[in-house]
Scaffold this active site. Sequence first.
Site, short mmCIF file in Angstrom:
data_model
loop_
_atom_site.label_atom_id
_atom_site.label_comp_id
_atom_site.label_asym_id
_atom_site.label_seq_id
_atom_site.Cartn_x
_atom_site.Cartn_y
_atom_site.Cartn_z
N LYS A 97 0.80 -1.12 0.01
CA LYS A 97 0.06 0.03 0.02
C LYS A 97 0.92 1.37 0.10
CE LYS A 97 -3.97 -2.22 2.04
NZ LYS A 97 -4.70 -2.72 3.29
N GLN A 130 -5.01 -1.56 9.24
CA GLN A 130 -5.08 -2.69 8.71
C GLN A 130 -5.66 -4.05 9.64
OE1 GLN A 130 -3.83 -3.53 5.67
NE2 GLN A 130 -4.39 -5.70 5.79
N ASP A 154 -11.52 2.85 3.86
CA ASP A 154 -11.71 1.46 3.68
C ASP A 154 -13.40 1.55 3.47
OD1 ASP A 154 -10.21 -0.65 3.78
OD2 ASP A 154 -9.90 -0.12 5.86
N1 GUN Z 1 -7.44 -6.74 5.79
C1 GUN Z 1 -7.60 -7.31 4.65
N2 GUN Z 1 -8.38 -6.69 3.83
C2 GUN Z 1 -8.55 -5.46 4.37
C3 GUN Z 1 -9.09 -4.04 3.86
O1 GUN Z 1 -9.47 -4.14 2.87
N3 GUN Z 1 -9.02 -3.18 4.79
C4 GUN Z 1 -8.53 -3.30 5.97
N4 GUN Z 1 -8.42 -2.39 6.52
N5 GUN Z 1 -7.74 -4.41 6.48
C5 GUN Z 1 -7.96 -5.43 5.73
#
Ligand code: GUN
Length: 295
Positions: A55, A99, A122
């Site tokens: 990311k 996350q 998100d």
């Molecule tokens: N963990 C796995 N996929 C995601 C996501 O799309 N967002 C977040 N915040 N954590 C994740």
Amino acid sequence: MAETRLIDGKAHAAGLRQHVADAVAALKQAHGFTPGLAVVLVGEDPASQVYVRSKGKQTVEAGMLSFEHKLPATASETELLDLVGELNDDPAVDGILVQFPVPPQINQHRVINTIDPAKDVDGFHPINAGHLWSGEPSLVPCTPFGCVYMLKKELGTLEGAEAVVVGRSNIVGKPLAGLLVQENCTVTIAHSRTRDLPAVARRADILLAAVGKPEMIKGSWIKPGAIVIDVGVNRIALPDGKTKLVGDVAFAEAQGIAGAITPVPGGVGPMTIACLLRNTLIAGCRRRGLPVPKL
Ligand code: GUN
């Protein structure tokens, strides 16, 4: 036997990332601002570390600012919520992503509810979930948006299609259904308690699998010619002791039945971060009262 087309998520994601990068460059030129994304990782889960690194890298490649925050696995909920509060107040931060999963001493809902909805890239905050279902512009969850983005690129319009979403999670299944309704699909949300799931799946012109069960959806569940979007990412052990990633759909069985299918890996996965960058750009524009580029 009709051939099954592969939907190339890597190529779609690269296209979207380029659109985001172009829009970021234009914003910088016209308004002198650069959107920023803060990503918070609690603990040392190896898969999460890979995602977070990815990311950060893609955020910078798109011309945006990346802020990484790491807390130990032993961090208290208060420590995390305090950090989220600081990021909410930081004007350089347009998007906040914590996350998941977070360690068990931390309540995931409380984290989601603490993030400023205007920075909730998100799209998990109840305000944004509500906006999605009421048809207002909102920050929508990245993986579901990625699925619909690819479907629209592949099919043009989704109007009138029978869409069956298998899985009802807050992160994928439910928002995916909301987005498909917005695209004028007829939507069924199926799940583990659905009666005769194979028959329900066989109704689908567009079958979307988001259950997290390796190869659960069999070839015989797919209507000939259907478009299959496989959101599952499951690591399975092979007899030789190695492991491999498989989706929720029995990919080999789908060949010659589905009209098109997303592979795992290389299908939905690459779209998620591209959509996160898009959301960061959108959040940055909205927060400054600037027009949101159409992406
Ligand atoms: N963990 C796995 N996929 C995601 C996501 O799309 N967002 C977040 N915040 N954590 C994740």
